[in-house]
Design an enzyme around this catalytic site. Structure first.
Site, PDB file in Angstrom:
ATOM      1  N   SER A 297      40.016  30.664  53.025  1.00 10.42           N
ATOM      2  CA  SER A 297      38.460  30.702  53.341  1.00 10.42           C
ATOM      3  C   SER A 297      37.727  31.665  52.644  1.00 10.42           C
ATOM      4  O   SER A 297      37.594  31.719  51.409  1.00 10.42           O
ATOM      5  CB  SER A 297      38.344  30.990  54.852  1.00 10.42           C
ATOM      6  OG  SER A 297      37.098  30.819  55.297  1.00 10.42           O
ATOM      7  N   ASP A 308      36.257  32.114  38.116  1.00 12.74           N
ATOM      8  CA  ASP A 308      35.565  31.425  37.472  1.00 12.74           C
ATOM      9  C   ASP A 308      34.611  31.934  36.528  1.00 12.74           C
ATOM     10  O   ASP A 308      33.903  31.620  35.580  1.00 12.74           O
ATOM     11  CB  ASP A 308      34.647  30.326  38.296  1.00 12.74           C
ATOM     12  CG  ASP A 308      35.453  29.169  38.866  1.00 12.74           C
ATOM     13  OD1 ASP A 308      36.495  28.925  38.683  1.00 12.74           O
ATOM     14  OD2 ASP A 308      34.708  28.338  39.644  1.00 12.74           O
ATOM     15  N   LYS A 322      40.734  26.219  52.568  1.00 12.20           N
ATOM     16  CA  LYS A 322      39.738  25.976  53.684  1.00 12.20           C
ATOM     17  C   LYS A 322      38.635  26.218  52.902  1.00 12.20           C
ATOM     18  O   LYS A 322      37.873  27.386  52.715  1.00 12.20           O
ATOM     19  CB  LYS A 322      39.876  26.719  54.674  1.00 12.20           C
ATOM     20  CG  LYS A 322      38.767  26.692  55.818  1.00 12.20           C
ATOM     21  CD  LYS A 322      38.936  27.670  56.997  1.00 12.20           C
ATOM     22  CE  LYS A 322      37.912  27.533  57.863  1.00 12.20           C
ATOM     23  NZ  LYS A 322      36.596  27.925  57.382  1.00 12.20           N
TER      24      LYS A 322
END
Length: 442
Positions: A297, A308, A322
């Site tokens: 999460s 990224d 999640k």
């Protein structure tokens, strides 16, 4: 007793009230109750009336309606839930960082209560409970069909009382009982250390209300201890997540620019995009993020944002996966809905729901070489994390071997790196960073 017709209109009024309460959370294309909804409500009302009049024992109408709402929400996904007033209060306690219980985060997988992650330094962690463990019984009561909220309520209790969890693990032939003593769980969500050669270490165990404040203090102390900070290891292994805003702000603490995370759902009003802002205090050294199957999460948001944006190497094992966002919507009677309203996406548009963050470098943990993996062996490996960051009591202990503090810390550091091959890999990468840069220039 009210007539069936009266109950029908009472139920209809309740539904209309819910539509008003949801406001922007409802679909604007369905602004009124259509005929099919009327028919369904009529069936519901008939069933309610039959049960009240004919069930073998008298039952309270409120209980039946609450259970009906609970069943409706539970049918959606494992993370949506209807919270009674008491359960809503417990949820608010969870995110404040202090509560009584065992110290585990649980989820529902394949209709079975499953441990997402044990929280560091808690009774469950010390007992050897692991991410992925299936909870078959709580104090002898079978958990099949039990809601997450009911399970949490059973596991919590007065300090120093005991609860028995019956656990089934992949490598177990049959379930095993773990008797665990409840304690007041006070989570310090951020710890830190500095290794030799100027390698900093930041451990984030959960994202709660105080996490970002703790993180900023830890970064300042790491910078102060290291004369020449060459790199930082950010450890979010077995971090079950927590508050979205804290994960966003924690990511921002490491990023000068770029998207952190975006959320998208059916309703435009809840879509959002979070962008990093340069406040001049972000670390400029290389970083490695440690992840594993217990990284879930909010901790996946941080891992994905740094990966990224090209700001850190992610090392370890694929994460939990999640990738959904839950919105808590308070209701008039003090209860609440915890409803999945969106998916979140990494800066490159990846949804990690049921996929997880894939590490740039996969490093499997090496289990103890001698004998089967037991709770004690598990603690030896996880205790490695405690070794990096000495606790207050541990720091007050006097050495029995006569070595000075510097020698003891170096010895502990060496032992920690020997026990934790993932951490050692991260530290080695950061130590060699400048060497590889020089080679690349030639």
């Amino acid at each position: 007793m009210k007539s069936a017709k009266g109950k029908f209109f009472a139920t209809l009024c309740l539904l209309m009230t819910l539509f008003v309460l949801f406001g922007p959370y409802g679909d604007s294309r369905v602004s009124a109750v259509d005929s099919s909804t009327y028919r369904s409500l009529k069936i519901f009302n008939e069933v309610l009336d039959i049960v009240e009049k004919n069930y073998v024992e008298e039952v309270k109408q409120n209980k039946l309606i609450n259970e009906a709402v609970n069943g409706m929400i539970r049918s959606l996904d494992p993370h949506s839930a209807y919270l009674t007033p008491d359960q809503y209060k417990e949820l608010q306690v969870d995110t404040s960082g202090t509560f009584g219980g065992l110290g585990i985060v649980i989820s529902m997988q394949n209709d079975q209560l499953t441990v997402v992650s044990p929280i560091e330094d808690t009774p469950a962690f010390k007992a050897g409970i692991k991410a992925g463990d299936r909870i078959m019984k709580i104090d002898g009561q079978i958990t099949k069909g039990m809601s997450i909220q009911d399970a949490v309520k059973k596991m919590r209790g007065p300090e120093n009382t005991k609860v028995t969890l019956t656990i089934l693990r992949k490598d177990m032939k049959e379930p095993r009982d773990y008797e665990i003593t409840r304690a007041v769980i006070k989570i310090k969500s951020v710890k830190h250390n500095v290794y030799e050669d100027g390698i900093g270490y930041i451990r984030i165990s959960a994202f709660q209300e105080s996490t970002v404040d703790e993180l900023k203090k830890a970064l300042q102390q790491v910078n102060g201890k290291a004369k020449n900070l060459k790199g930082i290891v950010i450890d979010v292994r077995n971090n079950p997540g927590g508050l979205l805003d804290q994960a966003v702000k924690a990511s921002d603490a490491f990023l000068k620019s770029g998207t952190i995370v975006s959320t998208k759902g059916r309703v435009k009003a809840i879509e959002s995009k979070f962008v990093a802002r340069d406040d001049g205090a972000e670390p400029t050294c290389p970083m490695v993020v440690l992840v594993n199957e217990g990284t879930a999460s909010a901790s996946e948001i941080l891992s994905g944002a740094l990966q990224d944006n090209g700001r850190a190497i992610v090392l370890g094992m694929p994460t939990f996966g999640k990738g959904s966002v839950q919105t808590v919507i308070p209701l008039e009677d003090g209860s609440a809905l915890k409803l999945t309203t969106a998916r979140y996406y990494t800066p490159k548009g990846r949804s990690i729901q049921a996929e997880g963050i894939k590490p740039d470098i996969v490093v499997e943990p090496i289990r103890p070489a001698e004998g089967p993996e037991t709770a004690e062996n598990h603690m030896m490996r996880e205790k490695d994390l405690k070794g990096h960051i000495r606790g207050d009591r541990e720091g007050e202990q006097k050495p029995a071997d006569g070595k000075d503090k510097g020698d003891r810390e170096k010895g502990r550091e060496k032992t920690d790196l020997q026990r934790d091959n993932q951490l050692k890999s991260a530290v080695d990468i950061l130590k060699s960073w400048e060497v590889f840069k020089r080679i690349g220039k030639n």
